[in-house]
Design an enzyme around this catalytic site. Structure first.
Site, PDB file in Angstrom:
ATOM      1  CG  HIS A  92      -0.313   0.013   2.539  1.00 33.36           C
ATOM      2  ND1 HIS A  92       0.517  -0.976   3.008  1.00 33.36           N
ATOM      3  CD2 HIS A  92      -0.383   0.933   3.548  1.00 33.36           C
ATOM      4  CE1 HIS A  92       0.927  -0.680   4.228  1.00 33.36           C
ATOM      5  NE2 HIS A  92       0.398   0.475   4.578  1.00 33.36           N
ATOM      6  CG  ASP A 140       4.971   2.490   7.366  1.00 34.80           C
ATOM      7  OD1 ASP A 140       4.094   2.950   6.618  1.00 34.80           O
ATOM      8  OD2 ASP A 140       4.730   1.642   8.251  1.00 34.80           O
TER       9      ASP A 140
END
Length: 306
Positions: free
Chosen positions: A61, A65
């Site tokens: 996604h 991070d």
């Protein structure tokens, strides 16, 4: 056998001891990268993991991070004058994110790049395959569109009864290979020989499921079904279950329940909240449900055997 090497096991914010999400899978000199958080390419260098051919990058996604390290890695690959193709798999919009970076438009790469876009609402898709491996994607449940992945070796031919084959007139290596592929061969003295009764059943390949970021969900369980190794996020312990639900993450116990319900063989916990200096409480919680649980350790090699 192939191996799985975590590059980063932290969540959202790096710490002195933890990097952000990224895991590389290596098989016979070729590799696939799952997620590419900030610092991933430095971890590849530190772990001496840069040798060999990187065939594909799978991004779950578009949270930073999990993706902020990708532009830097692609730039490095171009500077190294890579020439073999690279497949990048991720949510629709990933290609636009990459091409918005200076110098990273597709026509400026020194090597062929193909993007596989996963659209919101997809159910199941084979996103990559070669002669030995397939990678499938399924939607998992997070605050934003997110996909998990399963790396699956293809079946290998069964073992051949060498003594019986010799007795039947097989003398050449190519004949053994053809029989293992299920083919009938011509014999030197005349006649033919079929593989029936000489070759055992196909051997299943090893499997690895990469399931983060997510709450417990059907997609995660499907990816983990009968897997040899599951890497599942475990951001919190049960004490913070309400917070996990609020932000679309899993507790260690929930990760263990997914592995147990899926019939997985081993579980690696990852994506630890910075509030846990030591992942031992998460492992302890998960082992109450699924004893075959470990905390992923950065740059440690985890073998997946057939």
């Amino acid at each position: 056998m192939f191996d799985v090497v975590p590059l980063g096991v932290g969540s959202a914010i790096p710490t002195r001891d933890r990097h952000l999400a990224g895991t590389i899978v290596r098989r016979e000199g070729r590799s696939v990268l799952f997620d590419c958080g900030e610092g991933s390419q430095l971890q590849l260098v530190r772990g001496n993991l840069t040798r060999g051919r990187l065939d594909a990058i799978c991004i779950t996604h578009l949270h930073g991070d999990h993706v902020y390290g990708l532009p830097g890695l692609l730039s490095t690959l171009s500077l190294l004058e890579r020439d073999h193709p690279l497949t990048i798999i991720g949510p629709a919009g990933l290609e636009a994110v990459i091409e918005a970076m200076p110098g990273l438009r597709r026509d400026r790469f020194r090597f062929p790049v193909s993007f596989v876009a996963l659209e919101d609402g997809f159910e199941h898709e084979t996103v990559y395959q070669d002669e030995h491996v397939t990678i499938e994607a399924r939607p998992i449940e997070h605050r934003v569109f997110c996909a998990g992945f399963r790396y699956q070796e293809k079946e290998r031919p069964g073992s051949i009864d060498g003594e019986a084959a010799r007795d039947a007139g097989v003398t050449e290596g190519w004949q053994y290979d053809a029989l293992k592929r299920g083919e009938t061969v011509d014999l030197e003295g005349g006649g033919t020989l079929a593989p029936d009764g000489l070759v055992g059943p196909p051997k299943p390949g090893g499997s690895f499921a990469y399931v983060l970021d997510t709450m417990p969900c059907d997609g995660g369980r499907a990816l983990a079904k009968d897997a040899d190794l599951v890497m599942h996020e475990a951001t919190f312990t049960d004490e913070h279950a309400a917070r996990a639900l609020e932000v679309g993450h899993s507790t260690a116990r929930q990760a263990a329940e997914v592995a147990r319900d899926a019939g997985a063989k081993r579980l690696l916990l990852t994506h630890f909240s910075a509030r846990y200096d030591d992942p031992a409480p998460l492992v302890e919680e998960a082992r109450e449900v699924f004893p075959g649980t470990e905390a992923a350790v950065e740059l440690q090699r985890y073998d997946v055997r057939r």
